[in-house]
Design an enzyme around this catalytic site. Structure first.
Site, PDB file in Angstrom:
ATOM      1  N   LYS A 253       0.806  -1.220   0.000  1.00  0.00           N
ATOM      2  CA  LYS A 253       0.000   0.000   0.000  1.00  0.00           C
ATOM      3  C   LYS A 253       0.836   1.266   0.000  1.00  0.00           C
ATOM      4  CE  LYS A 253      -3.809  -2.252   2.350  1.00  0.00           C
ATOM      5  NZ  LYS A 253      -4.758  -2.273   3.456  1.00  0.00           N
ATOM      6  N   ARG A 254       1.977   1.192   0.624  1.00  0.00           N
ATOM      7  CA  ARG A 254       2.770   2.424   0.692  1.00  0.00           C
ATOM      8  C   ARG A 254       3.320   2.839  -0.680  1.00  0.00           C
ATOM      9  NH1 ARG A 254       8.264   1.132   0.752  1.00  0.00           N
ATOM     10  NH2 ARG A 254       8.533  -1.095   1.060  1.00  0.00           N
TER      11      ARG A 254
END
Length: 500
Positions: A253-254
């Site tokens: 997600k980052r």
RNA sequence: GGCGCUAUCGUCUAGGGGUUAGGACGUCAGAUUCUCAAUCUGAAAACCCGGGUUCGAUUCCCGGUAGCGCUACCA
């Protein structure tokens, strides 16, 4: 050869990662290529991770992605149920079978005790694996303890030896039993572990090919041990490489957008995502073609052409792919897809009526080639919905164009003529522009640039040929945000610039 | 730490004992356009390192390095 049966078995976490989406896609392509069955199975034995509402979301995401399955929790099938949480009895029964055959045994060691042993082994620089302490306990004693309600896990007695298989992507792969120890099949709370339930399910559902992420390579020997203990024929295995982020770490997600839902919200078309993902780890036999319809993908797909090495996810290339499919898509369909994006920007009502949709097709035709994704649409149509003559005179770039003497000459000649016209269209605009050209001696850039700025408030944008009809038609539509007509724009501009 | 997987332009990839190492995205330049794009044309850009095997290795073998994964009563 038996009919091909493959499965996609996600945990319902409410988030379908592109890596998983690609795994699903490859399974689906493989099934469809061979005229086999694609099965959806929900791995919800990890109670912490699974929530019921997530399952609905998961199915919806997969449908959006464009996959369809032949058997699954929503539609049933000959091997139902397709939810692990509903198959607990199956796991228990088979575990008992293994215990009876002395391939498995009860383990009463406490998690704390095991953790301490693990740490000790690690500290001593040794391979941490279960000691096998409970292995030798007499069955009667074990049965007594279980009957007395003592918490017990069930472990597989892993035989010494070598576990190997011919991976359809990686080729021959070998593991020694030394690395695994007697692993747990059923937890003391009665829940099966992944490595156990997956084997039961794959066998019972008659899965012929297990196609999954290569993070499961190290799990495969455990599962092989299980097939062996049961005396079952094992399926073929194919392990797909990991998808990495730009920093070569596992995509997460980052790194930005990674879930199907993210891409959907971004305005990535599912067909673009499918095509892009298919190319991550697979290539056509000609080594050149990159744009594929689903039919072609299905026709050409084969595991032999799946590559072993991990791939970095490239949003730029996805954008390019999306641009391609955006241009290819039917205008009407795109108009409908656009509405939510424009409604959110406050430009339109949702749902949009027929006339608006028709007008939107024109708008799309004008701005589409500037878009990577539909989420960029509001910014691209800003000059259609938001015209502010004062702002034109304030903007650094626009003021420069609008205020110089040559521009003022052009506009002074143009505006009165244009304001006289009823039912303005591009033809009539063009005629007037020609007259202005004759009158002022300005042509080309000197002629059109000031007009563009006065009309759109921007120094660049879609062709005036397309914009003028859009302004005219849009101004007659009852949209949430009124679109100003050419006349409205010019009057405002003339007033603001003192041209009248 | 142990075990495993992987290694061609910045990225996705084709290829494979002798090739001008091919394509795509991106980048840069030119053409075109009222502008920005789009489009077209062109350019720069790669075989991880060290040993072997071989007449010849980017390709085959071994080692190293790096990245990733597994090593759980997670999946």
């Amino acid at each position: 050869m038996p009919k091909v049966r493959v499965r996609f078995a996600p945990s319902p976490t409410g988030y379908v990662h592109v890596g998983n989406a690609r795994t699903a896609l490859f399974n689906w392509l493989f099934a469809r290529h061979h005229g086999g069955a694609f099965i959806l199975r929900i791995e919800d034995t990890d109670v912490e991770r699974s929530k019921e509402e997530y399952e609905r979301q998961l199915l919806e995401d997969l449908r959006w992605f464009g996959l369809d399955w032949d058997e699954g929790p929503d539609k049933g099938g000959p091997f139902a149920p397709y939810r692990q949480s509903e198959r607990l009895d199956l796991y228990r029964r088979h575990a008992m079978q293994l215990i009876d055959a002395r391939h498995a045994y009860y383990c009463f060691c406490s998690p704390e005790q095991l953790e301490a042993e693990r740490q000790a082994a690690l500290k001593a620089g040794q391979q941490p694996r279960y000691s096998g302490r409970c292995r030798t306990r007499p069955r009667e004693e074990a049965a007594r303890k279980v009957a007395a309600g003592e918490p017990a896990a069930i472990r597989l007695q892993v035989p010494e030896g070598v576990f190997d298989w011919n991976d359809l992507v990686h080729g021959p792969t070998t593991f020694s039993s030394e690395v695994m120890g007697d692993f747990i099949l059923v937890r003391s709370d009665g829940q099966p572990t992944y490595n156990y339930s997956v084997v039961i399910d794959d066998h019972l559902m008659e899965i012929t090919h297990v196609i999954r992420g290569d993070d499961h390579i190290s799990n495969t020997p455990r599962q092989l041990a299980l097939y062996q203990a049961f005396g079952w024929q094992r399926p073929e295995f194919a392990h797909l490489s990991t998808i990495l982020g730009p920093d070569r770490a596992r995509l997460s997600k980052r790194h930005g957008a990674t879930s199907l839902q993210n891409f959907r919200e971004m305005g990535i078309l599912p067909e673009a995502l499918r095509n892009y993902l298919a190319l991550l780890g697979w290539s056509a036999a000609d080594g050149v073609t990159e744009i594929f319809s689903d039919q072609e993908l299905i026709r050409q797909f084969s595991l032999e052409r799946v590559i072993k090495s991990p791939a970095v996810f490239d949003q730029e290339k996805l954008n390019w792919m999306n641009r391609h499919y955006l241009k290819e898509a039917r205008r009407r369909k795109l108009a409908e897809l656009s509405v939510p994006f424009l409604a959110q920007a406050g430009y339109l009502e949702e749902p949009a009526d027929e006339r608006t949709l028709g007008w939107l097709e024109r708008v799309l035709d004008a701005v589409l080639k500037n878009l990577d994704t539909l989420s960029q649409l509001p910014a691209a149509v800003r000059l259609i919905f938001e015209y502010d003559a004062e702002g034109v005179l304030r903007g650094d770039e626009t003021r420069h164009v609008a205020e110089n003497a040559g521009s003022r000459d052009v506009l002074k000649a143009l505006i009165p003529k244009l304001l006289e016209v009823r039912d303005l269209n591009y033809e009539r605009f063009r005629t007037i522009a020609k007259a202005v050209q004759k009158e002022t001696g300005k042509k080309g850039k000197d002629l059109f640039h000031p007009i563009r700025v006065a009309l759109t408030g921007a120094i660049s944008g879609p062709e005036l040929e397309k914009l003028i009809p859009i302004f005219e038609e849009g101004s007659k539509l009852p949209l949430r945000r009124h679109v100003k007509s050419v006349a409205e724009r010019l009057r405002e501009f003339a007033a603001a610039a003192g041209l009248s």
